[in-house]
Design an enzyme around this catalytic site. Structure first.
Site, PDB file in Angstrom:
ATOM      1  N   GLY A   9       0.817  -1.212   0.000  1.00  9.94           N
ATOM      2  CA  GLY A   9       0.000   0.000   0.000  1.00  9.94           C
ATOM      3  C   GLY A   9       0.844   1.252   0.000  1.00  9.94           C
ATOM      4  O   GLY A   9       0.531   2.241   0.667  1.00  9.94           O
ATOM      5  N   SER A  11       1.444   3.440  -2.351  1.00  9.83           N
ATOM      6  CA  SER A  11       1.138   4.447  -3.369  1.00  9.83           C
ATOM      7  C   SER A  11       0.444   5.683  -2.809  1.00  9.83           C
ATOM      8  O   SER A  11       0.275   6.672  -3.523  1.00  9.83           O
ATOM      9  CB  SER A  11       0.260   3.834  -4.473  1.00  9.83           C
ATOM     10  OG  SER A  11      -0.970   3.379  -3.930  1.00  9.83           O
ATOM     11  N   GLY A  13      -0.974   7.844   1.174  1.00 11.91           N
ATOM     12  CA  GLY A  13      -1.148   7.906   2.618  1.00 11.91           C
ATOM     13  C   GLY A  13       0.048   7.458   3.429  1.00 11.91           C
ATOM     14  O   GLY A  13       1.193   7.824   3.149  1.00 11.91           O
ATOM     15  N   ASP A  51      -0.781  -6.573  -6.046  1.00  5.31           N
ATOM     16  CA  ASP A  51      -2.171  -6.696  -5.610  1.00  5.31           C
ATOM     17  C   ASP A  51      -2.175  -7.759  -4.531  1.00  5.31           C
ATOM     18  O   ASP A  51      -1.982  -8.955  -4.809  1.00  5.31           O
ATOM     19  CB  ASP A  51      -3.057  -7.108  -6.787  1.00  5.31           C
ATOM     20  CG  ASP A  51      -4.517  -7.305  -6.388  1.00  5.31           C
ATOM     21  OD1 ASP A  51      -4.822  -7.280  -5.180  1.00  5.31           O
ATOM     22  OD2 ASP A  51      -5.355  -7.515  -7.287  1.00  5.31           O
ATOM     23  N   TYR A 143     -15.256  -3.783   8.095  1.00  2.00           N
ATOM     24  CA  TYR A 143     -13.933  -3.153   8.266  1.00  2.00           C
ATOM     25  C   TYR A 143     -13.397  -3.438   9.667  1.00  2.00           C
ATOM     26  O   TYR A 143     -12.251  -3.877   9.827  1.00  2.00           O
ATOM     27  CB  TYR A 143     -14.035  -1.641   8.046  1.00  2.00           C
ATOM     28  CG  TYR A 143     -12.776  -0.909   8.405  1.00  2.00           C
ATOM     29  CD1 TYR A 143     -11.659  -0.929   7.563  1.00  2.00           C
ATOM     30  CD2 TYR A 143     -12.681  -0.201   9.604  1.00  2.00           C
ATOM     31  CE1 TYR A 143     -10.494  -0.264   7.912  1.00  2.00           C
ATOM     32  CE2 TYR A 143     -11.521   0.467   9.957  1.00  2.00           C
ATOM     33  CZ  TYR A 143     -10.429   0.435   9.102  1.00  2.00           C
ATOM     34  OH  TYR A 143      -9.269   1.089   9.456  1.00  2.00           O
ATOM     35  N   ALA A 145     -14.225  -5.789  11.657  1.00  2.00           N
ATOM     36  CA  ALA A 145     -13.963  -7.229  11.788  1.00  2.00           C
ATOM     37  C   ALA A 145     -12.600  -7.592  11.213  1.00  2.00           C
ATOM     38  O   ALA A 145     -11.877  -8.416  11.795  1.00  2.00           O
ATOM     39  CB  ALA A 145     -15.067  -8.026  11.086  1.00  2.00           C
ATOM     40  N   LYS A 147      -9.955  -5.675  11.009  1.00  4.28           N
ATOM     41  CA  LYS A 147      -8.887  -5.139  11.858  1.00  4.28           C
ATOM     42  C   LYS A 147      -8.773  -5.899  13.175  1.00  4.28           C
ATOM     43  O   LYS A 147      -7.673  -6.133  13.682  1.00  4.28           O
ATOM     44  CB  LYS A 147      -9.116  -3.640  12.102  1.00  4.28           C
ATOM     45  CG  LYS A 147      -8.989  -2.785  10.850  1.00  4.28           C
ATOM     46  CD  LYS A 147      -7.648  -2.996  10.156  1.00  4.28           C
ATOM     47  CE  LYS A 147      -7.451  -2.061   8.979  1.00  4.28           C
ATOM     48  NZ  LYS A 147      -6.139  -2.238   8.309  1.00  4.28           N
TER      49      LYS A 147
END
Length: 275
Positions: A9, A11, A13, A51, A143, A145, A147
């Site tokens: 991840g 790309s 933030g 991915d 979401y 669940a 985490k």
């Protein structure tokens, strides 16, 4: 010896900021993302297409790093997103996609990297969860669940791999200055059935998240520093938080669930009235 970190991840933030920070600190960085062109370009940063829901892609990612560097010191499982929507309305295929990205992607990459870390007798798996692994709100059931699953999985894994010199650690960010809320709310509206009875709930949560976002002080760069601390602390902790308020929210939800629910519902209704 120059250390090697793999970040998923990467790309946007927190992942993007972490790639830049680790590179500035002299690490060799391998950033993975579907939108490989958005991964930062700088000295020591290698951008690879990834991915995390595709096992072949995960395998190619880890093999490419090891083939070049002969070691991987840290894996940061950061890829994830919020598939929001009412439990009654949201298609289960969307819920499964949420788990494939937020949980099973991390599990797959970890299985691939662990033989390398065990052989070198060192390494860290840093799993980017959320305070949402403990606190919760309407529309975010799947979401939250994912985490919560990631956290319990990480804790079990940590006990299994500690004898080999490898650790599994959880970072729990709170709200950050990012497009996360906008994307999650977009999914929530897309997942509403025609004439859904939950439209009001979406409006309330939207008001709350937008109000919270404007008050948030944590930037992606702030969270990248937490990632780096988790990767470099001599004696790593089980959980890492950016702010005392994030830690307090988790404590309240776990220790005083009735109080948490009452306070949350009050805040939710107040945000909706102010909109």
């Amino acid at each position: 010896m120059t250390k090697v970190v793999a970040i998923t991840g990467a790309s946007n933030g927190m992942g993007f900021a972490a790639a830049e920070l680790f590179a500035k600190q002299g690490w060799i960085v391998y950033g993975g993302a579907r939108r490989v062109e958005k991964i930062p370009t700088a000295e020591h940063i290698h951008a690879l297409k990834l991915d995390v829901t595709d096992h072949a892609a995960n395998q190619a990612f880890i093999e490419a790093i090891f083939r070049k560097e002969k070691r991987i010191d840290v894996l940061i499982n950061n890829a994830g997103y919020g598939e929001y929507g009412p439990v009654e309305d949201i298609p289960l295929e969307h819920a499964r996609r949420q788990f494939e990205t937020n949980f099973f992607g991390a599990a797959d990459l970890t299985q691939l990297v662990l033989p390398i870390m065990r052989a070198q007798k060192s390494g860290r798996i840093i799993n980017i969860s959320s305070i949402g692994g403990d606190v919760y709100m309407p529309l975010g059931a799947y979401y939250h669940a994912t985490k919560a699953a990631l956290q319990h999985w990480s804790d079990s894994l940590d006990i299994e791999i500690a004898p080999f010199g490898v650790r599994s650690i959880v970072v729990q960010p709170g709200g950050t200055q990012s497009a996360w809320s906008e994307i999650a709310l977009g999914h929530a509206r897309e997942n509403l059935k025609p004439d859904s009875v939950y439209t009001t709930s979406v409006d309330k949560v939207s008001a709350l998240l937008m109000a919270n976002e404007s008050a948030v002080s944590a930037s992606s760069e702030d969270l990248a520093k937490v990632f780096y601390k988790a990767a470099t602390d001599r004696h790593p902790k089980r959980r890492y938080f950016h702010a005392l308020s994030d830690r307090a929210m988790v404590w309240l939800a776990r220790s005083c669930p009735r109080v948490f629910k009452k306070v949350f519902v009050t805040v939710l209704n107040h945000a909706a009235k102010k909109k």
